[in-house]
Scaffold this motif. Structure first.
Motif, PDB file in Angstrom:
ATOM      1  N   GLY A 275       0.768  -1.239   0.000  1.00  0.00           N
ATOM      2  CA  GLY A 275       0.000   0.000   0.000  1.00  0.00           C
ATOM      3  C   GLY A 275       0.793   1.280   0.000  1.00  0.00           C
ATOM      4  N   TYR A 276       2.083   1.209  -0.251  1.00  0.00           N
ATOM      5  CA  TYR A 276       2.915   2.415  -0.274  1.00  0.00           C
ATOM      6  C   TYR A 276       2.897   3.050  -1.667  1.00  0.00           C
ATOM      7  N   LYS A 277       2.941   4.346  -1.699  1.00  0.00           N
ATOM      8  CA  LYS A 277       3.216   5.059  -2.951  1.00  0.00           C
ATOM      9  C   LYS A 277       4.725   5.210  -3.011  1.00  0.00           C
ATOM     10  N   VAL A 278       5.330   4.749  -4.085  1.00  0.00           N
ATOM     11  CA  VAL A 278       6.787   4.755  -4.210  1.00  0.00           C
ATOM     12  C   VAL A 278       7.210   5.723  -5.305  1.00  0.00           C
ATOM     13  N   ILE A 279       8.127   6.614  -4.975  1.00  0.00           N
ATOM     14  CA  ILE A 279       8.675   7.555  -5.948  1.00  0.00           C
ATOM     15  C   ILE A 279      10.186   7.614  -5.781  1.00  0.00           C
ATOM     16  N   ALA A 280      10.831   8.336  -6.679  1.00  0.00           N
ATOM     17  CA  ALA A 280      12.272   8.567  -6.574  1.00  0.00           C
ATOM     18  C   ALA A 280      12.526  10.063  -6.709  1.00  0.00           C
ATOM     19  N   MET A 281      13.611  10.533  -6.079  1.00  0.00           N
ATOM     20  CA  MET A 281      13.982  11.944  -6.157  1.00  0.00           C
ATOM     21  C   MET A 281      15.440  12.061  -6.565  1.00  0.00           C
ATOM     22  N   THR A 282      15.702  12.973  -7.491  1.00  0.00           N
ATOM     23  CA  THR A 282      17.062  13.146  -7.992  1.00  0.00           C
ATOM     24  C   THR A 282      17.251  14.569  -8.502  1.00  0.00           C
ATOM     25  N   ALA A 283      18.513  14.922  -8.721  1.00  0.00           N
ATOM     26  CA  ALA A 283      18.832  16.200  -9.359  1.00  0.00           C
ATOM     27  C   ALA A 283      19.384  15.966 -10.763  1.00  0.00           C
ATOM     28  N   SER A 284      19.307  14.720 -11.237  1.00  0.00           N
ATOM     29  CA  SER A 284      19.836  14.367 -12.555  1.00  0.00           C
ATOM     30  C   SER A 284      18.889  14.812 -13.671  1.00  0.00           C
ATOM     31  N   GLU A 285      19.438  14.884 -14.866  1.00  0.00           N
ATOM     32  CA  GLU A 285      18.674  15.311 -16.041  1.00  0.00           C
ATOM     33  C   GLU A 285      17.723  14.198 -16.502  1.00  0.00           C
ATOM     34  N   PRO A 286      16.638  14.579 -17.215  1.00  0.00           N
ATOM     35  CA  PRO A 286      15.657  13.584 -17.691  1.00  0.00           C
ATOM     36  C   PRO A 286      16.280  12.458 -18.507  1.00  0.00           C
ATOM     37  N   GLU A 287      17.283  12.783 -19.330  1.00  0.00           N
ATOM     38  CA  GLU A 287      17.920  11.747 -20.147  1.00  0.00           C
ATOM     39  C   GLU A 287      18.574  10.682 -19.272  1.00  0.00           C
ATOM     40  N   GLU A 288      19.231  11.130 -18.196  1.00  0.00           N
ATOM     41  CA  GLU A 288      19.888  10.199 -17.284  1.00  0.00           C
ATOM     42  C   GLU A 288      18.861   9.374 -16.511  1.00  0.00           C
ATOM     43  N   ILE A 289      17.715   9.987 -16.212  1.00  0.00           N
ATOM     44  CA  ILE A 289      16.640   9.275 -15.508  1.00  0.00           C
ATOM     45  C   ILE A 289      16.134   8.119 -16.365  1.00  0.00           C
ATOM     46  N   GLU A 290      15.852   8.401 -17.638  1.00  0.00           N
ATOM     47  CA  GLU A 290      15.340   7.359 -18.534  1.00  0.00           C
ATOM     48  C   GLU A 290      16.362   6.244 -18.729  1.00  0.00           C
ATOM     49  N   LYS A 291      17.615   6.625 -18.837  1.00  0.00           N
ATOM     50  CA  LYS A 291      18.692   5.641 -18.995  1.00  0.00           C
ATOM     51  C   LYS A 291      18.765   4.728 -17.773  1.00  0.00           C
ATOM     52  N   THR A 292      18.641   5.314 -16.597  1.00  0.00           N
ATOM     53  CA  THR A 292      18.718   4.558 -15.354  1.00  0.00           C
ATOM     54  C   THR A 292      17.517   3.629 -15.187  1.00  0.00           C
TER      55      THR A 292
END
Length: 366
Positions: free
Chosen positions: A299-316
Protein backbone atom coordinates in the motif's frame (compact mmCIF):
# COMPACT_ATOMS: atom_id res chain seq x y z
CA UNK A 1 51.45 28.48 37.75
CA UNK A 2 53.08 27.65 34.41
CA UNK A 3 52.33 23.95 34.96
CA UNK A 4 48.66 24.67 35.79
CA UNK A 5 48.21 26.74 32.60
CA UNK A 6 49.95 24.06 30.53
CA UNK A 7 47.83 21.22 31.92
CA UNK A 8 44.64 23.24 31.40
CA UNK A 9 45.72 23.89 27.79
CA UNK A 10 46.40 20.17 27.39
CA UNK A 11 42.89 19.26 28.58
CA UNK A 12 41.15 22.04 26.65
CA UNK A 13 42.87 21.35 23.33
CA UNK A 14 42.73 17.56 23.64
CA UNK A 15 39.04 17.40 24.53
CA UNK A 16 38.04 19.96 21.88
CA UNK A 17 39.96 18.13 19.15
CA UNK A 18 38.35 14.81 20.15
CA UNK A 19 34.83 16.27 20.21
CA UNK A 20 35.27 18.13 16.92
CA UNK A 21 36.83 15.08 15.24
CA UNK A 22 34.20 12.62 16.47
CA UNK A 23 31.34 14.86 15.30
CA UNK A 24 32.84 14.97 11.81
CA UNK A 25 33.78 11.26 11.92
CA UNK A 26 30.10 10.58 12.60
CA UNK A 27 29.40 12.03 9.12
CA UNK A 28 32.60 12.03 7.01
CA UNK A 29 30.62 12.27 3.77
CA UNK A 30 29.18 15.59 4.95
CA UNK A 31 32.69 16.84 5.77
CA UNK A 32 33.88 15.72 2.32
CA UNK A 33 31.18 17.93 0.75
CA UNK A 34 32.65 20.84 2.70
CA UNK A 35 36.16 20.02 1.42
CA UNK A 36 34.78 19.85 -2.12
CA UNK A 37 33.44 23.36 -1.59
CA UNK A 38 36.94 24.54 -0.66
CA UNK A 39 38.40 22.79 -3.74
CA UNK A 40 35.82 24.37 -6.09
CA UNK A 41 36.66 27.07 -8.64
CA UNK A 42 35.25 30.06 -6.68
CA UNK A 43 37.44 29.24 -3.65
CA UNK A 44 40.86 27.60 -4.25
CA UNK A 45 40.20 26.29 -7.77
CA UNK A 46 41.68 22.84 -7.14
CA UNK A 47 39.25 20.59 -9.05
CA UNK A 48 41.79 17.74 -9.29
CA UNK A 49 41.43 17.27 -5.51
CA UNK A 50 37.65 16.87 -5.58
CA UNK A 51 37.75 13.07 -6.21
CA UNK A 52 39.99 12.80 -3.13
CA UNK A 53 37.63 14.74 -0.86
CA UNK A 54 36.26 11.70 0.99
CA UNK A 55 39.64 10.00 1.68
CA UNK A 56 41.05 13.36 2.79
CA UNK A 57 38.02 13.96 5.02
CA UNK A 58 38.46 10.58 6.70
CA UNK A 59 42.19 11.12 7.18
CA UNK A 60 41.75 14.60 8.69
CA UNK A 61 38.98 13.66 11.14
CA UNK A 62 40.76 10.50 12.32
CA UNK A 63 43.96 12.53 12.71
CA UNK A 64 42.04 15.13 14.73
CA UNK A 65 40.67 12.56 17.18
CA UNK A 66 43.91 10.60 17.52
CA UNK A 67 45.98 13.74 18.14
CA UNK A 68 43.51 14.74 20.84
CA UNK A 69 43.89 11.35 22.52
CA UNK A 70 47.67 11.43 22.17
CA UNK A 71 47.82 14.88 23.77
CA UNK A 72 45.67 13.83 26.74
CA UNK A 73 47.79 10.75 27.50
CA UNK A 74 51.06 12.54 26.72
CA UNK A 75 52.05 10.18 23.91
CA UNK A 76 55.15 11.38 22.00
CA UNK A 77 54.39 14.92 23.10
CA UNK A 78 56.87 16.70 20.80
CA UNK A 79 55.52 15.07 17.63
CA UNK A 80 51.93 15.44 18.86
CA UNK A 81 52.22 19.15 19.68
CA UNK A 82 54.08 19.92 16.45
CA UNK A 83 51.31 18.13 14.52
CA UNK A 84 48.61 20.03 16.39
CA UNK A 85 50.36 23.33 15.68
CA UNK A 86 50.67 22.64 11.95
CA UNK A 87 47.06 21.47 11.79
CA UNK A 88 45.65 24.50 13.61
CA UNK A 89 47.73 26.90 11.48
CA UNK A 90 46.23 25.23 8.39
CA UNK A 91 42.67 25.42 9.78
CA UNK A 92 43.17 29.04 10.88
CA UNK A 93 44.24 29.98 7.36
CA UNK A 94 41.18 28.25 5.88
CA UNK A 95 38.72 29.90 8.23
CA UNK A 96 40.31 33.34 7.78
CA UNK A 97 40.18 32.94 3.99
CA UNK A 98 36.51 31.87 4.20
CA UNK A 99 35.61 34.79 6.46
CA UNK A 100 37.59 37.52 4.71
CA UNK A 101 36.58 36.61 1.17
CA UNK A 102 33.10 35.36 2.19
CA UNK A 103 33.38 32.20 0.07
CA UNK A 104 32.43 29.34 2.42
CA UNK A 105 29.52 30.16 4.73
CA UNK A 106 30.14 27.36 7.24
CA UNK A 107 33.54 25.74 7.71
CA UNK A 108 32.01 22.49 8.97
CA UNK A 109 34.21 22.49 12.10
CA UNK A 110 31.48 20.73 14.10
CA UNK A 111 29.55 19.22 11.19
CA UNK A 112 25.79 19.72 11.35
CA UNK A 113 25.81 19.61 15.15
CA UNK A 114 26.86 23.25 15.52
CA UNK A 115 26.91 25.78 12.71
CA UNK A 116 29.43 28.60 13.08
CA UNK A 117 29.78 31.69 10.91
CA UNK A 118 33.16 32.07 9.17
CA UNK A 119 34.31 34.72 11.66
CA UNK A 120 33.18 32.58 14.61
CA UNK A 121 35.17 29.66 13.18
CA UNK A 122 38.23 31.86 12.72
CA UNK A 123 37.93 33.13 16.31
CA UNK A 124 37.66 29.56 17.58
CA UNK A 125 40.83 28.61 15.70
CA UNK A 126 42.71 31.64 17.03
CA UNK A 127 41.79 30.63 20.59
CA UNK A 128 42.99 27.08 19.91
CA UNK A 129 46.18 28.41 18.37
CA UNK A 130 46.82 30.44 21.54
CA UNK A 131 46.53 27.36 23.78
CA UNK A 132 48.55 25.16 21.40
CA UNK A 133 51.35 27.75 21.46
CA UNK A 134 51.34 27.50 25.26
CA UNK A 135 51.82 23.74 24.87
CA UNK A 136 54.48 24.28 22.21
CA UNK A 137 56.61 26.46 24.48
CA UNK A 138 56.12 24.13 27.45
CA UNK A 139 56.47 20.73 25.78
CA UNK A 140 58.57 19.36 28.65
CA UNK A 141 55.60 19.77 31.00
CA UNK A 142 53.40 17.47 28.85
CA UNK A 143 54.52 14.18 30.34
CA UNK A 144 53.12 10.69 29.59
CA UNK A 145 50.46 9.36 31.94
CA UNK A 146 51.28 5.67 31.49
CA UNK A 147 54.14 3.31 30.65
CA UNK A 148 55.33 3.01 27.05
CA UNK A 149 53.44 -0.24 26.43
CA UNK A 150 50.14 1.20 27.65
CA UNK A 151 50.73 4.45 25.74
CA UNK A 152 51.38 2.51 22.52
CA UNK A 153 48.32 0.36 23.09
CA UNK A 154 46.03 3.35 23.75
CA UNK A 155 47.27 5.19 20.65
CA UNK A 156 46.77 2.08 18.49
CA UNK A 157 43.30 1.41 19.94
CA UNK A 158 42.23 5.00 19.21
CA UNK A 159 43.33 4.64 15.58
CA UNK A 160 41.55 1.29 15.15
CA UNK A 161 38.34 2.49 16.80
CA UNK A 162 38.27 5.62 14.62
CA UNK A 163 38.90 3.55 11.48
CA UNK A 164 36.09 1.17 12.41
CA UNK A 165 33.70 4.05 13.11
CA UNK A 166 34.54 5.59 9.75
CA UNK A 167 33.95 2.27 7.97
CA UNK A 168 30.63 1.76 9.80
CA UNK A 169 29.08 5.15 9.10
CA UNK A 170 30.13 5.05 5.44
CA UNK A 171 28.37 1.71 4.97
CA UNK A 172 25.34 2.41 7.15
CA UNK A 173 23.99 5.58 8.77
CA UNK A 174 25.61 8.22 10.98
CA UNK A 175 25.40 7.10 14.61
CA UNK A 176 23.71 10.42 15.43
CA UNK A 177 21.75 12.41 12.86
CA UNK A 178 22.16 16.18 13.33
CA UNK A 179 20.64 17.14 9.98
CA UNK A 180 17.32 18.95 9.38
CA UNK A 181 15.84 15.75 7.89
CA UNK A 182 16.37 13.44 10.87
CA UNK A 183 13.78 10.80 11.75
CA UNK A 184 10.75 12.39 13.41
CA UNK A 185 10.96 15.63 11.41
CA UNK A 186 7.88 16.89 9.58
CA UNK A 187 9.15 18.40 6.35
CA UNK A 188 6.31 20.91 5.90
CA UNK A 189 6.72 22.18 9.47
CA UNK A 190 10.46 22.43 8.91
CA UNK A 191 9.78 24.81 6.02
CA UNK A 192 7.53 27.17 7.99
CA UNK A 193 8.63 30.73 8.74
CA UNK A 194 7.23 32.20 11.98
CA UNK A 195 5.24 35.42 11.57
CA UNK A 196 7.58 37.30 13.93
CA UNK A 197 10.76 35.95 12.30
CA UNK A 198 13.31 38.63 11.32
CA UNK A 199 13.24 39.53 7.63
CA UNK A 200 16.28 39.92 5.42
CA UNK A 201 17.42 43.46 4.69
CA UNK A 202 18.43 43.67 1.04
CA UNK A 203 19.90 46.60 -0.87
CA UNK A 204 19.57 46.81 -4.64
CA UNK A 205 22.83 47.57 -6.42
CA UNK A 206 22.74 48.91 -9.99
CA UNK A 207 25.71 48.43 -12.29
CA UNK A 208 26.28 51.01 -15.02
CA UNK A 209 29.03 51.28 -17.59
CA UNK A 210 30.62 54.70 -17.18
CA UNK A 211 33.22 55.59 -19.83
CA UNK A 212 34.01 51.93 -20.41
CA UNK A 213 34.21 51.01 -16.71
CA UNK A 214 31.49 49.16 -14.78
CA UNK A 215 30.55 51.01 -11.58
CA UNK A 216 28.10 50.13 -8.82
CA UNK A 217 25.41 52.52 -7.58
CA UNK A 218 23.03 52.08 -4.66
CA UNK A 219 19.42 53.28 -4.83
CA UNK A 220 20.32 56.55 -3.11
CA UNK A 221 23.08 57.17 -5.69
CA UNK A 222 20.87 56.82 -8.77
CA UNK A 223 20.55 60.57 -9.14
CA UNK A 224 24.34 60.79 -9.43
CA UNK A 225 24.69 58.48 -12.42
CA UNK A 226 26.56 60.44 -15.15
CA UNK A 227 24.87 61.18 -18.43
CA UNK A 228 25.67 58.69 -21.14
CA UNK A 229 26.17 55.81 -18.67
CA UNK A 230 24.57 52.57 -19.83
CA UNK A 231 22.80 50.05 -17.61
CA UNK A 232 24.60 46.71 -17.30
CA UNK A 233 23.01 44.69 -14.51
CA UNK A 234 21.30 44.75 -11.12
CA UNK A 235 22.12 42.63 -8.08
CA UNK A 236 20.85 42.30 -4.53
CA UNK A 237 23.23 42.83 -1.63
CA UNK A 238 22.16 41.21 1.65
CA UNK A 239 22.75 43.68 4.47
CA UNK A 240 21.19 41.56 7.23
CA UNK A 241 20.34 37.87 6.87
CA UNK A 242 16.79 37.10 7.96
CA UNK A 243 15.38 33.87 9.39
CA UNK A 244 16.08 30.84 7.24
CA UNK A 245 13.96 27.78 8.11
CA UNK A 246 15.82 24.48 8.70
CA UNK A 247 14.31 23.10 5.48
CA UNK A 248 14.25 25.72 2.73
CA UNK A 249 15.17 24.12 -0.59
CA UNK A 250 12.97 21.02 -0.70
CA UNK A 251 10.95 20.46 -3.89
CA UNK A 252 9.23 17.56 -5.63
CA UNK A 253 9.09 18.82 -9.20
CA UNK A 254 7.85 16.86 -12.16
CA UNK A 255 7.21 18.34 -15.61
CA UNK A 256 7.49 21.87 -14.24
CA UNK A 257 5.06 21.47 -11.32
CA UNK A 258 5.92 21.09 -7.63
CA UNK A 259 3.93 18.25 -6.06
CA UNK A 260 5.36 18.39 -2.55
CA UNK A 261 2.14 19.60 -0.84
CA UNK A 262 0.23 16.72 -2.40
CA UNK A 263 2.88 14.02 -1.87
CA UNK A 264 3.64 15.07 1.70
CA UNK A 265 0.03 14.27 2.60
CA UNK A 266 0.47 10.62 1.57
CA UNK A 267 -0.03 8.31 4.59
CA UNK A 268 2.50 5.80 3.21
CA UNK A 269 5.20 7.29 1.01
CA UNK A 270 8.50 5.57 0.23
CA UNK A 271 11.21 7.58 -1.55
CA UNK A 272 14.36 6.46 -3.32
CA UNK A 273 16.83 9.32 -2.83
CA UNK A 274 19.69 9.53 -5.34
CA UNK A 275 21.10 13.01 -5.83
CA UNK A 276 23.21 12.01 -8.87
CA UNK A 277 22.33 8.95 -10.90
CA UNK A 278 25.75 8.95 -12.56
CA UNK A 279 27.37 8.48 -9.14
CA UNK A 280 24.77 6.11 -7.69
CA UNK A 281 26.14 2.79 -6.43
CA UNK A 282 25.09 -0.04 -8.72
CA UNK A 283 24.84 -2.39 -5.73
CA UNK A 284 22.17 -0.15 -4.28
CA UNK A 285 20.29 0.63 -7.51
CA UNK A 286 19.89 -3.08 -8.23
CA UNK A 287 17.87 -3.50 -5.01
CA UNK A 288 15.34 -0.75 -5.66
CA UNK A 289 12.85 -2.37 -8.04
CA UNK A 290 12.37 -5.38 -5.76
CA UNK A 291 11.74 -3.00 -2.85
CA UNK A 292 9.38 -1.00 -5.06
CA UNK A 293 7.27 -4.08 -5.72
CA UNK A 294 7.24 -5.13 -2.05
CA UNK A 295 6.28 -1.64 -0.84
CA UNK A 296 3.61 -1.18 -3.51
CA UNK A 297 2.04 -4.50 -2.52
CA UNK A 298 1.79 -3.18 1.04
CA UNK A 299 0.00 0.00 0.00
CA UNK A 300 2.91 2.41 -0.27
CA UNK A 301 3.22 5.06 -2.95
CA UNK A 302 6.79 4.75 -4.21
CA UNK A 303 8.67 7.55 -5.95
CA UNK A 304 12.27 8.57 -6.57
CA UNK A 305 13.98 11.94 -6.16
CA UNK A 306 17.06 13.15 -7.99
CA UNK A 307 18.83 16.20 -9.36
CA UNK A 308 19.84 14.37 -12.56
CA UNK A 309 18.67 15.31 -16.04
CA UNK A 310 15.66 13.58 -17.69
CA UNK A 311 17.92 11.75 -20.15
CA UNK A 312 19.89 10.20 -17.28
CA UNK A 313 16.64 9.27 -15.51
CA UNK A 314 15.34 7.36 -18.53
CA UNK A 315 18.69 5.64 -18.99
CA UNK A 316 18.72 4.56 -15.35
CA UNK A 317 15.12 3.30 -15.39
CA UNK A 318 15.90 1.07 -18.36
CA UNK A 319 19.21 -0.15 -16.94
CA UNK A 320 17.71 -1.26 -13.61
CA UNK A 321 14.13 -1.98 -14.83
CA UNK A 322 13.00 0.66 -12.35
CA UNK A 323 9.26 1.34 -12.57
CA UNK A 324 8.90 4.53 -10.48
CA UNK A 325 8.27 8.21 -11.18
CA UNK A 326 11.19 10.55 -10.60
CA UNK A 327 10.82 14.01 -9.08
CA UNK A 328 13.43 16.76 -9.17
CA UNK A 329 15.00 18.27 -6.06
CA UNK A 330 18.16 20.32 -5.56
CA UNK A 331 21.24 18.10 -5.14
CA UNK A 332 22.31 19.84 -1.93
CA UNK A 333 18.93 19.14 -0.33
CA UNK A 334 19.07 15.48 -1.37
CA UNK A 335 22.62 15.14 0.01
CA UNK A 336 21.35 16.59 3.28
CA UNK A 337 18.41 14.17 3.47
CA UNK A 338 20.71 11.16 3.32
CA UNK A 339 24.38 10.66 2.51
CA UNK A 340 24.12 7.28 0.78
CA UNK A 341 23.48 7.29 -2.96
CA UNK A 342 20.95 5.71 -3.24
CA UNK A 343 19.12 5.66 0.09
CA UNK A 344 15.53 5.02 1.17
CA UNK A 345 13.25 7.31 3.17
CA UNK A 346 9.79 6.44 4.50
CA UNK A 347 7.32 9.24 5.22
CA UNK A 348 3.89 9.36 6.88
CA UNK A 349 2.03 12.55 5.95
CA UNK A 350 5.29 14.43 5.58
CA UNK A 351 6.92 13.08 8.76
CA UNK A 352 10.11 11.07 8.30
CA UNK A 353 9.61 7.66 9.91
CA UNK A 354 12.58 5.67 8.61
CA UNK A 355 15.83 6.31 6.74
CA UNK A 356 18.22 3.59 5.59
CA UNK A 357 21.43 3.19 3.63
CA UNK A 358 21.04 0.90 0.62
CA UNK A 359 23.05 -1.70 2.56
CA UNK A 360 20.31 -1.79 5.19
CA UNK A 361 17.19 -2.13 3.04
CA UNK A 362 16.33 -5.42 4.78
CA UNK A 363 16.04 -3.44 8.05
CA UNK A 364 13.05 -1.45 6.72
CA UNK A 365 9.81 -2.07 8.57
CA UNK A 366 7.00 -1.76 6.04
Amino acid sequence: MKNIITQFSRLFVGILFIISGLIKLNDPVGFSYKLTEYFSEPVFNLPFLEPLALPLALFLVILEVVLGVMLLIGYKSKITIWSLLLLIVFFTFLTFYSAYFDVVKDCGCFGDALHLTPWQSFTKDVVLLFFILILFFNKKLVEPLFSNKIQNALALISILLCAFMGYWVLNHLPLKDFRPYKVGTNIMKGMEIPEDAPKSVVEMIFIYNVNGVNKEFSEKDLMNIPEGATFVDRKDKVITEGYVPPIHDFTMVKEGSDYKEELLQEPKLLIFVTYDLNLAAAAGMEKLEKLNQEATAKGYKVIAMTASEPEEIEKTKKKYNLNVDFYFCDATALKTIERANPSVVVLEKGTIKQKVHYNDITALKL
